[in-house]
Design an enzyme around this catalytic site. Structure first.
Site, PDB file in Angstrom:
ATOM      1  N   ASN A 127       0.981  -1.422  -0.008  1.00 14.38           N
ATOM      2  CA  ASN A 127       0.016   0.045  -0.099  1.00 14.38           C
ATOM      3  C   ASN A 127       0.912   1.296   0.010  1.00 14.38           C
ATOM      4  OD1 ASN A 127      -2.466   1.566   0.335  1.00 14.38           O
ATOM      5  ND2 ASN A 127      -2.132   1.785   2.542  1.00 14.38           N
ATOM      6  N   LYS A 179      17.380 -19.142 -29.911  1.00 14.30           N
ATOM      7  CA  LYS A 179      17.230 -17.848 -30.390  1.00 14.30           C
ATOM      8  C   LYS A 179      16.763 -18.160 -31.760  1.00 14.30           C
ATOM      9  CE  LYS A 179      18.305 -15.254 -26.793  1.00 14.30           C
ATOM     10  NZ  LYS A 179      17.288 -14.491 -26.054  1.00 14.30           N
ATOM     11  N   LYS A 181      13.613 -15.941 -30.023  1.00 16.41           N
ATOM     12  CA  LYS A 181      12.929 -16.531 -28.987  1.00 16.41           C
ATOM     13  C   LYS A 181      11.538 -17.062 -29.537  1.00 16.41           C
ATOM     14  CE  LYS A 181      14.222 -12.607 -25.905  1.00 16.41           C
ATOM     15  NZ  LYS A 181      13.458 -11.575 -25.055  1.00 16.41           N
ATOM     16  N   ASP A 207      13.166 -19.318 -23.588  1.00 16.58           N
ATOM     17  CA  ASP A 207      13.102 -17.800 -23.338  1.00 16.58           C
ATOM     18  C   ASP A 207      11.936 -17.608 -22.690  1.00 16.58           C
ATOM     19  OD1 ASP A 207      14.433 -15.530 -22.815  1.00 16.58           O
ATOM     20  OD2 ASP A 207      15.303 -15.053 -24.986  1.00 16.58           O
ATOM     21  N   GLU A 208      11.879 -16.564 -22.165  1.00 14.42           N
ATOM     22  CA  GLU A 208      10.622 -16.081 -21.118  1.00 14.42           C
ATOM     23  C   GLU A 208       9.386 -16.094 -21.746  1.00 14.42           C
ATOM     24  OE1 GLU A 208      11.936 -12.098 -22.663  1.00 14.42           O
ATOM     25  OE2 GLU A 208      13.004 -14.038 -22.053  1.00 14.42           O
ATOM     26  N   HIS A 297      13.174 -17.304 -14.488  1.00 12.04           N
ATOM     27  CA  HIS A 297      13.535 -16.322 -15.307  1.00 12.04           C
ATOM     28  C   HIS A 297      12.755 -14.969 -14.547  1.00 12.04           C
ATOM     29  CE1 HIS A 297      13.916 -13.378 -18.441  1.00 12.04           C
ATOM     30  NE2 HIS A 297      14.610 -14.282 -19.195  1.00 12.04           N
ATOM     31  N   SER A 382      22.962 -14.130 -17.801  1.00 16.22           N
ATOM     32  CA  SER A 382      22.421 -14.304 -19.220  1.00 16.22           C
ATOM     33  C   SER A 382      22.166 -12.725 -19.899  1.00 16.22           C
ATOM     34  CB  SER A 382      21.426 -15.102 -19.156  1.00 16.22           C
ATOM     35  OG  SER A 382      20.642 -15.157 -20.593  1.00 16.22           O
TER      36      SER A 382
END
Length: 488
Positions: A127, A179, A181, A207-208, A297, A382
């Site tokens: 808060n 890659k 991604k 990847d995320e 991640h 990373s």
């Protein structure tokens, strides 16, 4: 006014003072407070609005994050208010930051539900960050008491067990992120995994933001990825793995995906920070029950951790995630493309790896911490790193880290396998040089060049990325020592 009304008014005024009273006078400021071993301690960086006394601002933070509201309420009389009030007990000016203060606040342990990160954060950050009396506010550090930590499970697996499963000792673990991604088919995705592992990596990872999109559903990705893992393990004779991202819209979906990964033989699953604290703890409990490694991640963290004046320092996230039970968390590289001051990153790594830590102001550690035997949470480096930086990475980050070279593997001109080989050779030659007692920090570039004489992929990588650095000033730096961010 009748005598009865006068009597009731007198009794009421004797019991409590109504109206709006400064927080400091309501019991939320106590410079003589004696800190208990069981107290949760929090340090806030506070910039009060013009005209607001810093002591009153600190008391307001203590009040609004524990029992207070904007006015006195008579129901305070029904509680042990002196016990449950948080106590602001110290206010210090921040060095080199005008009108900004470090506010120290102590919370009684009984204010918090055992083992609940959601409940802890609902008070500490729930808060007060929108409070008008402060212009900016940042949670810099916390001390968790031993008694509270014993109600959290901590990392499900831990570094020691993970090394035993991988049979990898004496060096950082080596990996890469697939890659691009997004956009690969399942079969091509699995090919990337196989090539990277065959070339010498220990792991590859999702990847995320790769979950279960139309171009590749999660089952397809999991199947082809594990095919690549098994094939590479058979070819190389080494234990291999792939971090399968189980992040999804609901807990039911995440459990289903994680179970599917386990059924395929995976030893590790991955989740994103954005799923929330309750979901993270739930997945950590699942990981411990099923004997799986859990990789986190830190997707989204910089929305509130990067700016120095407002939000939350990443070291607090490191503490919460170690408590919640994840085995890995991305924690910075120093030399890569993402935010990372050397001293701050060292503080993050120490928070994740040490069983006991002392106050270290240059690293941003304001409290000593006993981790109550919670297992180590492995930091992951990373983002924008390549084999030409190997001496710097080992110097800054040590052995207890997962080094993830995404573009630094898959961007190699000779292919993914060559990129993986370049990284593996660079890592091993640097570890050997260090173990031989050489000054690998200053001799690092020459050590790499010597190794490249018998490793074509490493020579190609060094030629390609030799001039790539990310020399930008960090926005989050130490308050007590000058620490320029540089890639030397």
């Amino acid at each position: 006014m009748s005598q009865a009304v006068e009597t009731r008014t007198r009794i009421k005024s004797e019991r409590y003072e109504s109206g709006v009273i400064p927080y400091a006078k309501m019991g939320y400021w106590d410079p003589e407070y004696s800190i208990k071993e069981t107290d949760i301690l929090a340090l806030f960086r506070c910039t009060p609005q013009p005209g607001v006394d810093p002591v009153e601002a600190a008391a307001a933070l203590a009040g609004e994050s524990s029992t207070a509201t904007w006015t006195v309420v008579w129901t305070d009389l029904l509680t042990a208010c002196d016990l449950y009030r948080a106590k602001a007990y110290r206010v210090d000016p921040v060095p080199s930051a005008a009108d900004t203060y470090f506010c120290y606040i102590a919370y009684d342990i009984d204010l918090f539900e055992e083992g609940s990160l959601a409940n802890l954060t609902a008070s500490i950050i729930g808060n007060i960050f929108g409070f008008k009396a402060v212009k900016a506010l940042r949670l810099e550090d916390m001390r968790m008491p031993y008694a509270l930590l014993k109600t959290y499970q901590g990392p499900a697996t831990g570094l020691i067990v993970e090394r035993e499963r991988l049979d990898k000792f004496g060096r950082p673990l080596l990996g890469a992120t697939v890659k691009p991604k997004l956009g690969l088919s399942g079969k091509n995705y699995g090919r990337v995994v196989f090539e990277g592992l065959k070339g010498g990596l220990d792991f590859l990872k999702d990847d995320e933001n790769i979950n279960s999109q139309p171009f590749m559903r999660y089952r397809e990705r999991f199947l082809y990825s594990m095919e690549g893992v098994n094939h590479a393990a058979a070819v190389s004779g080494e234990v291999k793995g792939h971090y399968l991202n189980a992040t999804a819209a609901t807990m039911e979906d995440m459990y289903e995906r994680a179970e599917f990964a386990k059924d395929l033989g995976s030893v590790i699953v991955m989740i994103d920070l954005v799923i929330g604290y309750t979901a993270i703890q739930s997945m950590a409990i699942w990981a411990r029950k099923t004997d799986m490694i859990l990789h986190l991640h830190r997707a989204g963290n910089s929305t509130y951790s990067r700016q120095k004046s407002h939000g939350m320092n990443f070291r607090v996230i490191c503490k919460w995630m170690r408590m919640s039970g994840v085995d890995h968390i991305h924690a910075g590289t120093v030399v890569g493309k993402l935010e990372g001051d050397p001293l701050m990153i060292k503080g993050f790594y120490n928070t994740l790896l040490e069983f006991k830590s002392d106050i270290n102001l240059p690293q941003g550690l304001f409290f000593a911490q006993d981790w109550a035997s919670l297992r180590k949470c492995v930091p992951v480096a990373s983002g924008g790193i390549h084999c030409g930086q190997m001496h710097q990475l080992i110097n800054y980050l040590g052995d207890d880290v997962v080094l993830q070279f995404g573009g630094g593997t898959i961007g190699h001109p000779d292919g993914i396998q060559a990129g993986a080989t370049a990284n593996r050779v660079a890592l091993e030659c640097m570890v050997i040089a260090r173990n031989e007692g050489r000054d690998y920090i200053s001799e690092g570039p020459q050590i790499l060049r010597d190794a490249a004489k018998t490793c074509g992929p490493l020579q190609t990588a060094l030629d390609l990325w030799k001039d790539i650095t990310f020399n930008y000033a960090s926005t989050d730096t130490a308050d007590f020592v000058e620490t320029p961010t540089a890639n030397r």
